[in-house]
Design a protein around this motif. Structure first.
Motif, PDB file in Angstrom:
ATOM      1  N   ALA A 218       7.888   1.599   5.012  1.00  0.00           N
ATOM      2  CA  ALA A 218       8.999   1.743   4.488  1.00  0.00           C
ATOM      3  C   ALA A 218       9.751   2.836   3.853  1.00  0.00           C
ATOM      4  CB  ALA A 218       8.855   1.066   2.662  1.00  0.00           C
ATOM      5  N   GLY A 219       9.758   4.232   4.013  1.00  0.00           N
ATOM      6  CA  GLY A 219       9.395   5.349   3.857  1.00  0.00           C
ATOM      7  C   GLY A 219      10.677   5.491   4.584  1.00  0.00           C
TER       8      GLY A 219
ATOM      9  N   PHE B 274       7.852   0.109  -1.479  1.00  0.00           N
ATOM     10  CA  PHE B 274       7.949  -0.667  -2.699  1.00  0.00           C
ATOM     11  C   PHE B 274       7.061  -0.190  -3.547  1.00  0.00           C
ATOM     12  CE2 PHE B 274       8.106  -3.050   1.994  1.00  0.00           C
ATOM     13  CZ  PHE B 274       8.098  -4.209   1.548  1.00  0.00           C
ATOM     14  N   ARG B 275       5.832   0.591  -3.588  1.00  0.00           N
ATOM     15  CA  ARG B 275       5.388   1.519  -4.240  1.00  0.00           C
ATOM     16  C   ARG B 275       6.052   2.473  -4.764  1.00  0.00           C
ATOM     17  NH1 ARG B 275       3.135  -1.118  -0.175  1.00  0.00           N
ATOM     18  NH2 ARG B 275       1.886  -2.942  -1.571  1.00  0.00           N
TER      19      ARG B 275
ATOM     20  N   TRP C 124       8.147  -3.398  -5.773  1.00  0.00           N
ATOM     21  CA  TRP C 124       6.928  -3.826  -7.008  1.00  0.00           C
ATOM     22  C   TRP C 124       7.476  -4.501  -8.455  1.00  0.00           C
ATOM     23  CZ3 TRP C 124       7.431  -7.738  -3.540  1.00  0.00           C
ATOM     24  CH2 TRP C 124       7.250  -7.434  -2.556  1.00  0.00           C
TER      25      TRP C 124
ATOM     26  N   GLN D 221       6.015  -2.123   9.748  1.00  0.00           N
ATOM     27  CA  GLN D 221       5.407  -2.644   8.682  1.00  0.00           C
ATOM     28  C   GLN D 221       6.700  -3.146   8.085  1.00  0.00           C
ATOM     29  OE1 GLN D 221       2.048  -0.711   5.909  1.00  0.00           O
ATOM     30  NE2 GLN D 221       2.339   0.191   7.551  1.00  0.00           N
TER      31      GLN D 221
ATOM     32  N   HIS E 163       4.528  -6.988   9.823  1.00  0.00           N
ATOM     33  CA  HIS E 163       4.824  -8.253   8.460  1.00  0.00           C
ATOM     34  C   HIS E 163       5.933  -9.276   8.750  1.00  0.00           C
ATOM     35  CE1 HIS E 163       2.134  -4.989   6.396  1.00  0.00           C
ATOM     36  NE2 HIS E 163       1.080  -5.478   7.297  1.00  0.00           N
TER      37      HIS E 163
ATOM     38  N   VAL F  62       4.922 -12.151   6.815  1.00  0.00           N
ATOM     39  CA  VAL F  62       3.086 -12.670   6.671  1.00  0.00           C
ATOM     40  C   VAL F  62       3.026 -11.843   4.914  1.00  0.00           C
ATOM     41  CG1 VAL F  62       0.819 -11.094   6.829  1.00  0.00           C
ATOM     42  CG2 VAL F  62       2.857 -11.160   8.774  1.00  0.00           C
TER      43      VAL F  62
ATOM     44  N   THR G  22       4.766   6.124   5.336  1.00  0.00           N
ATOM     45  CA  THR G  22       3.955   4.441   4.637  1.00  0.00           C
ATOM     46  C   THR G  22       3.029   5.334   3.843  1.00  0.00           C
ATOM     47  OG1 THR G  22       2.735   2.703   5.235  1.00  0.00           O
ATOM     48  CG2 THR G  22       2.771   3.951   6.994  1.00  0.00           C
ATOM     49  N   SER G  23       2.752   4.361   2.748  1.00  0.00           N
ATOM     50  CA  SER G  23       1.496   4.705   1.753  1.00  0.00           C
ATOM     51  C   SER G  23      -0.162   4.474   2.220  1.00  0.00           C
ATOM     52  CB  SER G  23       1.986   4.267   0.138  1.00  0.00           C
ATOM     53  OG  SER G  23       1.885   2.744   0.906  1.00  0.00           O
TER      54      SER G  23
ATOM     55  N   ASP H 150       6.105  12.726   5.561  1.00  0.00           N
ATOM     56  CA  ASP H 150       5.789  11.312   4.731  1.00  0.00           C
ATOM     57  C   ASP H 150       6.364  12.563   3.228  1.00  0.00           C
ATOM     58  OD1 ASP H 150       5.030   8.442   3.206  1.00  0.00           O
ATOM     59  OD2 ASP H 150       6.033  10.308   1.758  1.00  0.00           O
ATOM     60  N   PRO H 151       7.270  12.178   2.350  1.00  0.00           N
ATOM     61  CA  PRO H 151       7.651  13.460   1.094  1.00  0.00           C
ATOM     62  C   PRO H 151       6.447  13.704   0.691  1.00  0.00           C
ATOM     63  CG  PRO H 151       9.031  11.777   0.625  1.00  0.00           C
ATOM     64  CD  PRO H 151       8.301  10.821   2.494  1.00  0.00           C
TER      65      PRO H 151
ATOM     66  N   ALA I 195      11.860  11.493   5.825  1.00  0.00           N
ATOM     67  CA  ALA I 195      11.742  10.644   7.461  1.00  0.00           C
ATOM     68  C   ALA I 195      12.966  10.791   8.089  1.00  0.00           C
ATOM     69  CB  ALA I 195      12.432   8.849   7.751  1.00  0.00           C
TER      70      ALA I 195
HETATM   71  P1  OAD Z   1       5.182   1.347  -0.375  1.00  0.00           P
HETATM   72  O1  OAD Z   1       6.244   1.544  -0.579  1.00  0.00           O
HETATM   73  O2  OAD Z   1       3.360   1.188  -0.099  1.00  0.00           O
HETATM   74  O3  OAD Z   1       5.409   3.298   0.919  1.00  0.00           O
HETATM   75  C1  OAD Z   1       6.690   4.233   1.407  1.00  0.00           C
HETATM   76  C2  OAD Z   1       5.651   5.405   1.547  1.00  0.00           C
HETATM   77  O4  OAD Z   1       7.475   5.598   2.051  1.00  0.00           O
HETATM   78  C3  OAD Z   1       5.681   6.025   0.440  1.00  0.00           C
HETATM   79  O5  OAD Z   1       4.499   6.880   1.401  1.00  0.00           O
HETATM   80  C4  OAD Z   1       6.516   7.142  -0.036  1.00  0.00           C
HETATM   81  O6  OAD Z   1       6.009   8.152  -0.067  1.00  0.00           O
HETATM   82  C5  OAD Z   1       7.343   7.111   1.442  1.00  0.00           C
HETATM   83  N1  OAD Z   1       8.799   7.482   1.168  1.00  0.00           N
HETATM   84  C6  OAD Z   1       9.183   7.411   0.575  1.00  0.00           C
HETATM   85  N2  OAD Z   1      10.703   7.374   0.807  1.00  0.00           N
HETATM   86  C7  OAD Z   1      10.564   7.921   2.104  1.00  0.00           C
HETATM   87  C8  OAD Z   1      11.440   8.436   2.775  1.00  0.00           C
HETATM   88  N3  OAD Z   1      12.895   9.150   2.520  1.00  0.00           N
HETATM   89  N4  OAD Z   1      10.913   9.240   3.993  1.00  0.00           N
HETATM   90  C9  OAD Z   1      10.114   8.858   4.444  1.00  0.00           C
HETATM   91  N5  OAD Z   1       8.857   8.147   3.653  1.00  0.00           N
HETATM   92  C10 OAD Z   1       9.531   8.319   2.539  1.00  0.00           C
HETATM   93  O7  OAD Z   1       5.681   1.468   1.816  1.00  0.00           O
HETATM   94  P2  OAD Z   1       4.343   0.758   2.705  1.00  0.00           P
HETATM   95  O8  OAD Z   1       3.630   1.722   2.984  1.00  0.00           O
HETATM   96  O9  OAD Z   1       5.689   0.299   3.846  1.00  0.00           O
HETATM   97  O10 OAD Z   1       4.636  -6.121   3.344  1.00  0.00           O
HETATM   98  O11 OAD Z   1       4.255  -0.654   2.981  1.00  0.00           O
HETATM   99  C11 OAD Z   1       3.117  -1.339   3.455  1.00  0.00           C
HETATM  100  C12 OAD Z   1       3.324  -3.646   2.907  1.00  0.00           C
HETATM  101  O12 OAD Z   1       3.761  -3.157   1.444  1.00  0.00           O
HETATM  102  C13 OAD Z   1       4.688  -3.025   2.785  1.00  0.00           C
HETATM  103  O13 OAD Z   1       5.143  -3.717   4.892  1.00  0.00           O
HETATM  104  C14 OAD Z   1       5.208  -4.848   2.789  1.00  0.00           C
HETATM  105  C15 OAD Z   1       4.355  -4.339   0.957  1.00  0.00           C
HETATM  106  O14 OAD Z   1       3.773  -5.923   0.675  1.00  0.00           O
HETATM  107  C16 OAD Z   1       4.344  -6.940   2.738  1.00  0.00           C
HETATM  108  O15 OAD Z   1       5.878  -7.482   2.235  1.00  0.00           O
HETATM  109  C17 OAD Z   1       3.526  -8.077   3.703  1.00  0.00           C
END
Ligand code: OAD
Length: 234
Positions: free
Chosen positions: A16-17, A27-28, A34, A92, A110, A151, A178-179, A202-203, A219
């Protein structure tokens, strides 16, 4: 002049980042999706059984918003790197910003917001007409009732197996935004061959194994820096 030299395989795992600077919430993070929606209501198989209308509505909103945003420099740089690298993106994300930036090989772990699939046949997917197209539990396409092509938690991740094979092909592996808390996606790193350089942009990076080169930046900045590093090496 052209060269027959094989391009190095650059495999990039995005979360998502990478889309955050386009205006799509992660998301997190604080104020992430979330925090504002109960995840098990809007993104789980149980939630879909309990209240499919809510889930259709949630993804209709996400899709409508996707129509209002654009790829950012990070997506664009990934596309531009195709000139020198054989780039594969494993994302993702359910947005289509990699495709809109021009990336030619994108695997969605996903699912995809722009598609729905038949409830009675998971192999039948349909691309919706526009970002504003809304679906409900009653929507039928070719006679089939449909669900978001997403998914949900508690469901299998059919694209994971092909993604592991792609990760194993990498000459360079990159993780962006991604987290690394959602499995199996977070386990892709385990399939990268020993000795392959791994970068993580990732920041606010999660803990990663020793040897991973962490670029602690957003990013857009991190991808620009990485492109510089990689282009110097070829
Ligand atoms: P998360 O929200 O868990 O993590 C987002 C990550 O992006 C974190 O590590 C942040 O530090 C980073 N971030 C924030 N701003 C940023 C920027 N400008 N540039 C780079 N990074 C940045 O999102 P995901 O890891 O993608 O699944 O979450 C994984 C899955 O959880 C998603 O695909 C989704 C969710 O539930 C489904 O819904 C199926």
């Amino acid at each position: 002049m052209t060269s027959n030299k094989k391009k190095p395989r650059l495999v990039v795992s995005t979360g998502a980042g990478i889309s955050a600077e386009s205006g799509i919430k992660t998301f997190r993070d604080a104020d992430g999706l979330w925090e504002n929606y109960p995840v098990m209501d809007v993104a789980s198989a149980d939630g879909f059984r309990r209240n499919p209308a809510l889930i259709h509505q949630f993804y209709n909103e996400r899709r409508r918003q996707l129509g209002t945003v654009r790829p950012n420099r990070a997506h664009e740089i990934l596309h531009e790197l195709e000139e020198h690298f054989d780039v594969c993106v494993i994302t993702q994300n359910v947005d289509d910003l990699h495709e809109r930036a021009g990336s030619t090989e994108v695997v969605h772990l996903h699912g995809e917001l722009t598609k729905v699939r038949a409830l009675d046949n998971p192999d039948l997917t349909y691309r919706l007409e526009s970002y504003d197209t809304a679906t409900t539990p009653e929507t039928r396409i070719d006679g089939h009732r449909v669900r978001p092509h997403i998914v949900f938690f508690q469901e299998a991740v059919p694209m994971f197996e092909p993604a592991t094979q792609l990760a194993a092909e990498a000459d360079i592996f990159v993780i962006v935004g991604t987290s690394l808390v959602v499995y199996p996606a977070a386990a892709l790193l385990n399939y990268v061959r020993r000795g392959v350089p791994v970068y993580y942009i990732d920041p606010n990076p999660s803990k990663v194994p020793d040897g991973v080169i962490v670029i602690r930046e957003k990013a857009t900045e991190g991808m620009a820096r990485l492109a510089e590093i990689l282009l110097k090496k070829i």
